[in-house]
Design a protein around this motif. Sequence first.
Motif, short mmCIF file in Angstrom:
data_model
loop_
_atom_site.label_atom_id
_atom_site.label_comp_id
_atom_site.label_asym_id
_atom_site.label_seq_id
_atom_site.Cartn_x
_atom_site.Cartn_y
_atom_site.Cartn_z
N VAL A 49 -15.59 5.72 9.14
CA VAL A 49 -16.23 5.62 10.81
C VAL A 49 -16.34 5.89 12.24
CG1 VAL A 49 -18.39 4.34 11.24
CG2 VAL A 49 -18.37 5.33 9.85
N ILE A 50 -15.14 4.99 12.47
CA ILE A 50 -13.86 4.61 13.36
C ILE A 50 -13.05 6.27 14.00
CG2 ILE A 50 -11.91 3.98 14.58
CD1 ILE A 50 -12.33 1.24 13.01
N ASN A 51 -12.37 7.06 13.21
CA ASN A 51 -12.67 8.22 13.37
C ASN A 51 -13.66 9.18 13.85
OD1 ASN A 51 -10.07 7.48 13.01
ND2 ASN A 51 -9.81 8.69 10.62
N ASP A 52 -14.69 8.39 13.20
CA ASP A 52 -15.96 9.84 13.66
C ASP A 52 -16.75 10.12 14.31
OD1 ASP A 52 -15.37 11.77 10.91
OD2 ASP A 52 -17.27 11.06 9.94
N SER A 53 -16.79 8.55 14.99
CA SER A 53 -17.04 8.29 15.95
C SER A 53 -16.38 8.11 17.16
CB SER A 53 -17.76 6.51 16.26
OG SER A 53 -16.44 6.31 16.27
N THR A 54 -15.37 8.70 17.42
CA THR A 54 -14.74 9.14 18.36
C THR A 54 -14.45 10.88 18.46
OG1 THR A 54 -11.92 9.01 17.11
CG2 THR A 54 -13.29 6.85 18.28
N LYS A 55 -14.56 11.09 17.56
CA LYS A 55 -14.64 12.94 17.77
C LYS A 55 -15.47 13.20 18.20
CE LYS A 55 -12.85 13.23 12.62
NZ LYS A 55 -13.05 14.14 11.51
N GLU A 56 -15.50 14.78 19.04
CA GLU A 56 -16.59 15.13 19.90
C GLU A 56 -17.23 15.57 19.05
OE1 GLU A 56 -14.87 18.02 22.26
OE2 GLU A 56 -12.68 16.83 22.64
N ARG A 57 -18.87 15.18 19.92
CA ARG A 57 -20.05 15.83 18.50
C ARG A 57 -20.09 16.67 18.26
NH1 ARG A 57 -23.90 11.89 18.96
NH2 ARG A 57 -22.96 9.76 19.25
N ASP A 58 -19.62 17.93 19.13
CA ASP A 58 -20.05 19.17 18.97
C ASP A 58 -19.24 20.26 18.61
OD1 ASP A 58 -22.80 18.53 20.08
OD2 ASP A 58 -22.14 18.60 22.39
N LYS A 59 -17.63 19.67 18.16
CA LYS A 59 -16.63 20.29 17.97
C LYS A 59 -17.04 20.64 16.16
CE LYS A 59 -11.76 19.13 17.16
NZ LYS A 59 -10.78 18.21 17.00
N PRO A 60 -16.81 22.26 16.33
CA PRO A 60 -17.42 22.99 15.22
C PRO A 60 -15.91 22.74 14.30
CG PRO A 60 -16.21 24.37 17.53
CD PRO A 60 -16.11 23.20 17.28
N GLY A 61 -17.09 22.77 13.59
CA GLY A 61 -15.90 22.68 11.46
C GLY A 61 -15.61 21.19 11.34
N GLY A 62 -15.82 20.39 12.71
CA GLY A 62 -15.42 18.86 12.48
C GLY A 62 -16.77 18.25 11.29
N GLY A 63 -16.95 18.44 9.92
CA GLY A 63 -18.41 17.97 9.39
C GLY A 63 -17.76 16.25 9.49
N LYS A 64 -18.62 15.32 9.55
CA LYS A 64 -18.21 14.03 8.93
C LYS A 64 -18.50 13.27 7.73
CE LYS A 64 -20.79 12.71 13.14
NZ LYS A 64 -20.08 11.48 14.07
N GLN A 65 -17.23 12.74 7.75
CA GLN A 65 -17.40 12.16 6.14
C GLN A 65 -17.76 10.77 5.55
OE1 GLN A 65 -14.93 13.87 4.01
NE2 GLN A 65 -15.22 15.57 4.93
N VAL A 66 -18.99 10.83 6.79
CA VAL A 66 -19.48 9.74 5.99
C VAL A 66 -20.46 9.32 5.46
CG1 VAL A 66 -20.65 6.92 7.41
CG2 VAL A 66 -19.11 8.71 8.97
N GLY A 67 -21.03 10.54 4.96
CA GLY A 67 -22.08 10.42 3.79
C GLY A 67 -20.70 10.35 2.37
N LEU A 68 -19.74 10.84 2.61
CA LEU A 68 -19.28 11.12 1.16
C LEU A 68 -18.39 8.85 0.84
CD1 LEU A 68 -17.15 12.15 -0.63
CD2 LEU A 68 -15.69 12.98 0.88
N ARG A 69 -17.97 8.64 1.92
CA ARG A 69 -17.12 7.46 2.00
C ARG A 69 -18.44 6.55 1.05
NH1 ARG A 69 -12.34 9.26 1.58
NH2 ARG A 69 -11.44 9.45 3.60
#
Length: 164
Positions: A49-69
């Motif tokens: 969650v911390i890593n995903d919240s610091t990523k750019e939202r519109d970055k291509p290929g940056g699928g979130k892993q929160v659902g898996l976790r």
Amino acid sequence: MSSFEAVVNTHAPDSPRSSQSPPPSGFQGDLELELHGLANALYNLGTTVINDSTKERDKPGGGKQVGLRVNEVVHHLATIDDIAQNTRTMIPFQVLQDIDNSRNPMQLTKERLERAATENQFMNGKIAAIESYRRLLNEALAKNFPETAVYLHPKPVVRNAMDM
């Protein structure tokens, strides 16, 4: 080594047993391993969650892993619930309340043991005082009423070695 094994093999300073000892066999061991897995899954969820919240939202290929976790955490919780259905161990409600109130179980155990030791010493003092009073009373009664001395100072009972 997997991240699950890393959690199981680490040794917390307040852990009741070292990391080298295996978990208990059977039901308790399964539960302990599952709880370690849950702790690891919760940690992974938090870092994701911390890593995903610091990523750019519109970055291509940056699928979130929160659902898996989250699914991993839910899986561990479901397994623990299944194990709990067959567990007959009762936990005092006060212990659960103390944990919910963020009180350290190790500190609570220490406090309760110290309290029990203090109460034990206090009770031993009361018993010693009553014994002393009884001895003084018996001596005074035997002195003033000699015919009761036989009943006030009974002979000690000798125990057979087989009785002990």
